[in-house]
Design a protein around this motif. Structure first.
Motif, short mmCIF file in Angstrom:
data_model
loop_
_atom_site.label_atom_id
_atom_site.label_comp_id
_atom_site.label_asym_id
_atom_site.label_seq_id
_atom_site.Cartn_x
_atom_site.Cartn_y
_atom_site.Cartn_z
N ASN A 50 0.83 -1.21 0.00
CA ASN A 50 0.00 0.00 0.00
C ASN A 50 0.87 1.26 0.00
O ASN A 50 1.99 1.26 0.49
CB ASN A 50 -1.07 -0.03 1.09
CG ASN A 50 -0.54 0.01 2.51
OD1 ASN A 50 0.63 -0.22 2.73
ND2 ASN A 50 -1.41 0.26 3.45
N PRO A 53 -0.51 8.33 0.87
CA PRO A 53 -1.02 9.43 0.04
C PRO A 53 -0.13 10.67 0.08
O PRO A 53 -0.19 11.49 -0.83
CB PRO A 53 -2.39 9.73 0.66
CG PRO A 53 -2.34 9.17 2.04
CD PRO A 53 -1.38 8.03 2.00
N LYS A 56 4.18 8.93 -0.71
CA LYS A 56 4.11 7.99 -1.83
C LYS A 56 4.98 6.74 -1.63
O LYS A 56 5.18 5.98 -2.58
CB LYS A 56 4.46 8.67 -3.17
CG LYS A 56 3.62 9.89 -3.50
CD LYS A 56 2.17 9.56 -3.73
CE LYS A 56 1.34 10.81 -4.07
NZ LYS A 56 -0.09 10.57 -4.03
N ASP A 76 -4.86 2.77 -1.05
CA ASP A 76 -4.21 2.88 -2.36
C ASP A 76 -3.19 1.75 -2.50
O ASP A 76 -2.15 1.76 -1.84
CB ASP A 76 -3.51 4.26 -2.45
CG ASP A 76 -2.88 4.48 -3.81
OD1 ASP A 76 -3.24 3.76 -4.77
OD2 ASP A 76 -2.01 5.36 -3.91
N TRP A 77 -3.52 0.80 -3.39
CA TRP A 77 -2.67 -0.39 -3.54
C TRP A 77 -1.87 -0.33 -4.83
O TRP A 77 -2.36 0.14 -5.86
CB TRP A 77 -3.54 -1.65 -3.49
CG TRP A 77 -4.09 -1.86 -2.12
CD1 TRP A 77 -5.26 -1.36 -1.62
CD2 TRP A 77 -3.46 -2.54 -1.05
NE1 TRP A 77 -5.40 -1.72 -0.31
CE2 TRP A 77 -4.31 -2.45 0.07
CE3 TRP A 77 -2.25 -3.24 -0.92
CZ2 TRP A 77 -3.99 -3.03 1.30
CZ3 TRP A 77 -1.95 -3.83 0.30
CH2 TRP A 77 -2.82 -3.71 1.40
#
Ligand SMILES: [Zn+2]
Length: 166
Positions: A50, A53, A56, A76-77
């Motif tokens: 993952n 955000p 990064k 967010d994968w």
């Protein structure tokens, strides 16, 4: 009496030894984040992490909170590449012993840190066991357990990384 106890101290304590060889199968919950890694490995032979955000950075094992930014990672994968370069490795000179069973560890594969092609470091095993053939910088590719029913152990569904020529 005093003399006797002083003598005992020099001998040291007597240990009680218990033979312990229990088979202990159990189930455990992977949780939401690790569950995603297990599912992608079993269903799709994909390695995922993952992504934070903010910074990064990609984390595998995944984390609910970015260790750098201290913020919620969200959902967010990123699929990680299955090829990389050998960064560091170590191989067995003496066998490891399983502390639970007191037996030699069956895994003969060298342990390695692999720099995946997207710049993420990943630790896994190498297929190559000949130490003369191990070289940092050599190219590697993940080899998965082919049988669907044998998968389900998360990143351990990757047997090892195989040396490839490019
Ligand atoms: Zn971050």
């Amino acid at each position: 009496m005093a003399k006797e106890s002083a003598k005992k101290k020099t001998k040291g304590p007597e240990y009680i030894r218990i033979k312990y060889n229990a088979h202990r199968p159990y189930d455990w919950s992977t949780g939401k984040y690790l569950g995603k890694v297990y599912a992608e490995a079993k269903e799709n032979k994909k390695l995922v992490g993952n992504r934070c955000p903010q910074c990064k950075d990609i984390w595998l094992p995944p984390t609910p909170v970015c260790p750098k930014c201290k913020i919620d990672m969200g959902w967010d994968w990123v699929e990680l590449p299955q090829t990389g370069t050998l960064y560091q490795y170590t191989y067995l000179v003496y066998p490891l012993w399983d502390p639970h069973y007191g037996e030699k560890w069956a895994n003969p594969y060298p342990s390695a840190v692999i720099l995946l092609d997207n710049g993420v470091f990943y630790r896994h095993w190498l297929e190559e066991t000949d130490k003369e053939k191990l070289k940092t910088g050599m190219r590697l590719q993940a080899v998965w357990k082919e049988d669907y029913d044998e998968r389900g152990q998360g990143v351990q569904d990757i047997l090892y990384f195989r040396t490839i020529e490019e």
